[in-house]
Write a protein that holds these residues in place. Structure first.
Motif, PDB file in Angstrom:
ATOM      1  N   TYR A 181       9.099  14.246  -0.324  1.00 20.97           N
ATOM      2  CA  TYR A 181       8.068  13.892   0.659  1.00 20.97           C
ATOM      3  C   TYR A 181       7.969  14.989   1.712  1.00 20.97           C
ATOM      4  CZ  TYR A 181       8.052   9.188  -1.239  1.00 20.97           C
ATOM      5  OH  TYR A 181       7.940   8.111  -2.069  1.00 20.97           O
ATOM      6  N   GLU A 182       6.763  15.248   2.156  1.00 22.51           N
ATOM      7  CA  GLU A 182       6.568  16.356   3.090  1.00 22.51           C
ATOM      8  C   GLU A 182       6.971  16.023   4.524  1.00 22.51           C
ATOM      9  OE1 GLU A 182       4.316  14.581   1.534  1.00 22.51           O
ATOM     10  OE2 GLU A 182       2.342  14.596   2.483  1.00 22.51           O
ATOM     11  N   GLN A 183       7.057  14.718   4.841  1.00 26.39           N
ATOM     12  CA  GLN A 183       7.350  14.367   6.239  1.00 26.39           C
ATOM     13  C   GLN A 183       8.412  13.282   6.303  1.00 26.39           C
ATOM     14  OE1 GLN A 183       4.037  13.553   8.891  1.00 26.39           O
ATOM     15  NE2 GLN A 183       2.713  14.699   7.519  1.00 26.39           N
ATOM     16  N   THR A 239       9.799  -5.233  -7.741  1.00 24.84           N
ATOM     17  CA  THR A 239       8.379  -5.383  -7.435  1.00 24.84           C
ATOM     18  C   THR A 239       7.510  -4.975  -8.637  1.00 24.84           C
ATOM     19  OG1 THR A 239       8.634  -3.248  -6.310  1.00 24.84           O
ATOM     20  CG2 THR A 239       8.539  -5.193  -4.915  1.00 24.84           C
ATOM     21  N   LYS A 240       7.945  -3.969  -9.385  1.00 25.12           N
ATOM     22  CA  LYS A 240       7.172  -3.532 -10.558  1.00 25.12           C
ATOM     23  C   LYS A 240       7.337  -4.535 -11.708  1.00 25.12           C
ATOM     24  CE  LYS A 240       7.736   0.035  -7.835  1.00 25.12           C
ATOM     25  NZ  LYS A 240       8.336   1.278  -8.193  1.00 25.12           N
ATOM     26  N   ALA A 241       8.559  -5.084 -11.835  1.00 23.82           N
ATOM     27  CA  ALA A 241       8.808  -6.075 -12.881  1.00 23.82           C
ATOM     28  C   ALA A 241       7.912  -7.296 -12.651  1.00 23.82           C
ATOM     29  CB  ALA A 241      10.279  -6.485 -12.864  1.00 23.82           C
ATOM     30  N   ARG A 253       7.037  22.097  -3.240  1.00 22.52           N
ATOM     31  CA  ARG A 253       5.576  22.051  -3.039  1.00 22.52           C
ATOM     32  C   ARG A 253       5.194  22.219  -1.569  1.00 22.52           C
ATOM     33  NH1 ARG A 253       4.478  16.415  -4.638  1.00 22.52           N
ATOM     34  NH2 ARG A 253       6.576  16.154  -3.837  1.00 22.52           N
ATOM     35  N   PHE A 254       6.190  22.110  -0.676  1.00 21.34           N
ATOM     36  CA  PHE A 254       5.844  22.096   0.752  1.00 21.34           C
ATOM     37  C   PHE A 254       6.105  23.430   1.452  1.00 21.34           C
ATOM     38  CE2 PHE A 254       7.649  17.737  -0.232  1.00 21.34           C
ATOM     39  CZ  PHE A 254       6.431  17.282  -0.725  1.00 21.34           C
ATOM     40  N   GLY A 255       6.723  24.385   0.717  1.00 26.25           N
ATOM     41  CA  GLY A 255       6.983  25.698   1.311  1.00 26.25           C
ATOM     42  C   GLY A 255       5.651  26.364   1.667  1.00 26.25           C
TER      43      GLY A 255
HETATM   44  N1  EPU Z   1       2.211  11.798  -5.133  1.00 25.01           N
HETATM   45  C1  EPU Z   1       0.983  12.382  -5.139  1.00 25.01           C
HETATM   46  N2  EPU Z   1      -0.055  11.699  -5.715  1.00 25.01           N
HETATM   47  C2  EPU Z   1       0.110  10.465  -6.265  1.00 25.01           C
HETATM   48  C3  EPU Z   1       1.401   9.875  -6.250  1.00 25.01           C
HETATM   49  C4  EPU Z   1       2.434  10.583  -5.679  1.00 25.01           C
HETATM   50  O1  EPU Z   1       0.798  13.499  -4.639  1.00 25.01           O
HETATM   51  O2  EPU Z   1      -0.862   9.889  -6.772  1.00 25.01           O
HETATM   52  C5  EPU Z   1       3.331  12.526  -4.476  1.00 25.01           C
HETATM   53  C6  EPU Z   1       3.836  11.758  -3.261  1.00 25.01           C
HETATM   54  O3  EPU Z   1       3.043  11.996  -2.132  1.00 25.01           O
HETATM   55  C7  EPU Z   1       5.248  12.278  -3.116  1.00 25.01           C
HETATM   56  C8  EPU Z   1       5.659  12.514  -4.582  1.00 25.01           C
HETATM   57  O4  EPU Z   1       4.448  12.571  -5.333  1.00 25.01           O
HETATM   58  O5  EPU Z   1       5.246  13.482  -2.419  1.00 25.01           O
HETATM   59  C9  EPU Z   1       6.562  11.479  -5.165  1.00 25.01           C
HETATM   60  O6  EPU Z   1       5.979  10.189  -5.019  1.00 25.01           O
HETATM   61  P1  EPU Z   1       6.270   9.017  -6.055  1.00 25.01           P
HETATM   62  O7  EPU Z   1       4.975   8.642  -6.698  1.00 25.01           O
HETATM   63  O8  EPU Z   1       7.392   9.415  -6.932  1.00 25.01           O
HETATM   64  O9  EPU Z   1       6.737   7.879  -5.096  1.00 25.01           O
HETATM   65  P2  EPU Z   1       6.319   6.349  -5.103  1.00 25.01           P
HETATM   66  O10 EPU Z   1       6.223   5.837  -6.476  1.00 25.01           O
HETATM   67  O11 EPU Z   1       5.174   6.137  -4.181  1.00 25.01           O
HETATM   68  C10 EPU Z   1       8.755   5.430  -5.182  1.00 25.01           C
HETATM   69  C11 EPU Z   1       9.592   4.570  -4.300  1.00 25.01           C
HETATM   70  C12 EPU Z   1      10.009   5.334  -3.068  1.00 25.01           C
HETATM   71  C13 EPU Z   1      10.802   6.559  -3.505  1.00 25.01           C
HETATM   72  C14 EPU Z   1       9.949   7.403  -4.453  1.00 25.01           C
HETATM   73  C15 EPU Z   1      10.685   8.602  -4.998  1.00 25.01           C
HETATM   74  C16 EPU Z   1       8.735   2.372  -4.753  1.00 25.01           C
HETATM   75  C17 EPU Z   1       8.006   1.171  -4.264  1.00 25.01           C
HETATM   76  N3  EPU Z   1       8.824   3.395  -3.919  1.00 25.01           N
HETATM   77  O12 EPU Z   1       7.605   5.753  -4.419  1.00 25.01           O
HETATM   78  O13 EPU Z   1      10.847   4.483  -2.332  1.00 25.01           O
HETATM   79  O14 EPU Z   1      11.172   7.301  -2.392  1.00 25.01           O
HETATM   80  O15 EPU Z   1       9.499   6.597  -5.560  1.00 25.01           O
HETATM   81  O16 EPU Z   1      11.791   8.187  -5.734  1.00 25.01           O
HETATM   82  O17 EPU Z   1       9.248   2.387  -5.858  1.00 25.01           O
HETATM   83  C18 EPU Z   1      11.837   3.603  -0.443  1.00 25.01           C
HETATM   84  O18 EPU Z   1      12.397   2.816  -1.221  1.00 25.01           O
HETATM   85  O19 EPU Z   1      12.112   3.708   0.782  1.00 25.01           O
HETATM   86  C19 EPU Z   1      10.785   4.456  -0.978  1.00 25.01           C
HETATM   87  C20 EPU Z   1       9.949   5.159  -0.214  1.00 25.01           C
END
Ligand code: EPU
Length: 456
Positions: free
Chosen positions: A351-353, A44-46, A381-383
């Motif tokens: 993730y917190e939840q 999706t990012k590519a 971060r969630f403790g």
């Molecule tokens: N976070 C913030 N602020 C932000 C962005 C993130 O507080 O602006 C927090 C999030 O709430 C979370 C943590 O940082 O607690 C990590 O989030 P991250 O940004 O790394 O996640 P993401 O980019 O939204 C991608 C994957 C997730 C995967 C995570 C962690 C995609 C589309 N999604 O999410 O995949 O769990 O990285 O590796 O690439 C899945 O595939 O089921 C999925 C949820």
């Protein structure tokens, strides 16, 4: 129908899945071979990166999942011409006519996806403005976008929050910046990469995420003409260039899907050869899989994951950013841990939840207690913040069939595994959500000998 149910139906329909509920007769081991395709979290990012090129890009190994459909729709409303290439799973994206999209069209196509936030940097470069609607994604926590907005402001973007969404502009262009992430967020790291490559001057990102999917995005950007250096200490340096070309790239395969089928093999006492699975991207998972009592054989084409016939062992897992144990791996594995002899602990630190899915497992007979404390060596971060983010799983338990509802993508796959391993019959609804990230999962279940019927 509730909004989650409608969401599930939309995801299923996008990939031709006409049912949203399956009835599974559990207790049969899954045995056979399945093939992975490109990783959802890279593909999706590519696709978004193609906007940065001044010529067409060719992406290979693209899976037929609804998240890909959503991003394709979003690219098309922005004037990117998308068509299938001659090879199965090949997508050709031509961004030469990129244009500003109508807010209503973006909203209609974005659905519950969080990907629109990653369009901002590329669109600001190409058009000087970008708009994003309210963002969704899986319901696994608050999932804020503050890091993303701060990153874009660092590059010089003006961010206006409107009732209908967020509007951004860059009347004077974007300039390279020194960015330090408070947490190694995958999405925010991608935001920096997709924005910095065409920004004027040097960008230095510290506290970067370094997941294999991010490294593959860097491979793509380098093919397009970007200059990116990755240091060993989570520092990435990007020298902005004035233009980028298109790319031709085969997406790395989906290690999260591989881990999910591995967990299914273990929980159902089966054996699944996952074609395309790669050891180097799954080292941490393989260590844990072995500690639980599973085994695997690795060859050049993939990995066979299997149950050895011996009782499973409890483990302590703390999810983490790469190279730690991925958060996306814990939900499917929890089902196997419910069958292990002793007490396992999963401390979720990303993730917190992310334990909403265990309610259904408990209903099926698992003994899982979800706690607010950080149960593990890591201070996360969630403790002390009242989030139920540690799970105590006592086994062995025998799961009984039940009527359960898929809550999110990985939790949903975990429910499928629970139903497959349970005694008796289970009905799993909202399975369309699983189509967000698992290509042809119904066909794969058939190939592996699962006993199920699809409910109209
Ligand atoms: N976070 C913030 N602020 C932000 C962005 C993130 O507080 O602006 C927090 C999030 O709430 C979370 C943590 O940082 O607690 C990590 O989030 P991250 O940004 O790394 O996640 P993401 O980019 O939204 C991608 C994957 C997730 C995967 C995570 C962690 C995609 C589309 N999604 O999410 O995949 O769990 O990285 O590796 O690439 C899945 O595939 O089921 C999925 C949820």
């Amino acid at each position: 129908m509730n909004t989650l149910g409608q969401d599930a139906k939309n995801h299923g329909a996008a990939v031709g899945l006409s049912v949203d509920r399956i009835t599974i007769n559990g207790g049969k081991p899954l045995i056979g071979r399945i093939e992975l395709r490109g990783a959802k979290n890279l593909v999706t990012k590519a696709m978004v990166a193609a906007i940065l090129g001044d010529g067409p890009s060719v992406l290979k190994n693209v899976p037929n999942i609804s998240d890909v459909r959503i991003v394709r729709g979003l690219l098309e409303v922005h004037g990117v011409h998308a068509k299938e290439g001659p090879e199965d799973g090949e997508l050709i994206l031509d961004p030469s006519a990129v244009e500003t999209a109508h807010m209503a069209d973006i909203d209609a196509h974005a659905g519950s996806s969080r990907i629109p936030i990653l369009f901002c940097g590329p669109l600001l470069h190409r058009l000087g403005e970008a708009f994003i609607p309210d963002l969704g994604g899986c319901r696994i926590g608050d999932r804020p976008i503050d890091f993303h907005l701060d990153v874009l402001r660092n590059f010089g973007a003006i961010v206006d929050k409107l009732p209908s969404g967020i509007r951004m502009s860059a009347p004077h262009g974007l300039r390279g910046a020194k960015v330090s992430l408070p947490y190694p967020s995958v999405g925010a790291t991608e935001q920096v990469l997709l924005t910095a490559v065409l920004a004027e001057g040097l960008t230095e990102l510290s506290g970067a995420a370094i997941e294999p999917e991010i490294m593959d995005l860097i491979n793509i950007l380098q093919k397009m003409g970007a200059v990116i250096t990755v240091a060993t200490d989570r520092v990435i340096r990007i020298e902005g260039v004035p233009r980028l070309g298109g790319y031709t790239h085969r997406a790395l395969s989906d290690r999260n899907e591989a881990a999910s089928w591995a967990a299914a093999a273990l929980a159902t006492e089966g054996s699944i050869y996952v074609g395309g699975a790669r050891q180097d991207e799954m080292l941490t998972f393989l260590n844990v899989f072995r500690k639980v009592g599973g085994d695997f054989e690795i060859n050049d084409e993939g990995i066979r994951f299997f149950h050895t016939g011996e009782p499973l062992h409890p483990v302590i897992i703390e999810t983490d950013v790469h190279p730690g144990f991925m958060t996306d791996w814990q939900q499917p594995l929890v089902v196997a841990l419910a069958k292990a002899r002793g007490v396992s602990i999963v401390h979720e630190t990303v993730y917190e939840q992310r334990f909403g899915f265990v309610d259904a497992l408990v209903e099926m007979g698992a003994s899982i207690d979800v706690r607010k404390e950080c149960l593990g060596g890591m201070r996360c971060r969630f403790g002390q913040r009242n989030f139920h983010h540690s799970a105590v799983i006592s086994g062995p338990t025998t799961l009984r069939g039940a009527d359960i509802e898929v809550p999110d993508l990985r939790g949903g796959f975990s429910h499928l595994i629970a139903a497959l391993t349970a005694e008796g019959r289970s009905t799993v609804s909202n399975v369309g959500i699983i189509a967000r990230g698992y290509e042809n999962f119904i066909t794969k279940l058939q190939l592996l000998g699962a006993d199920f019927t699809l409910d109209a």
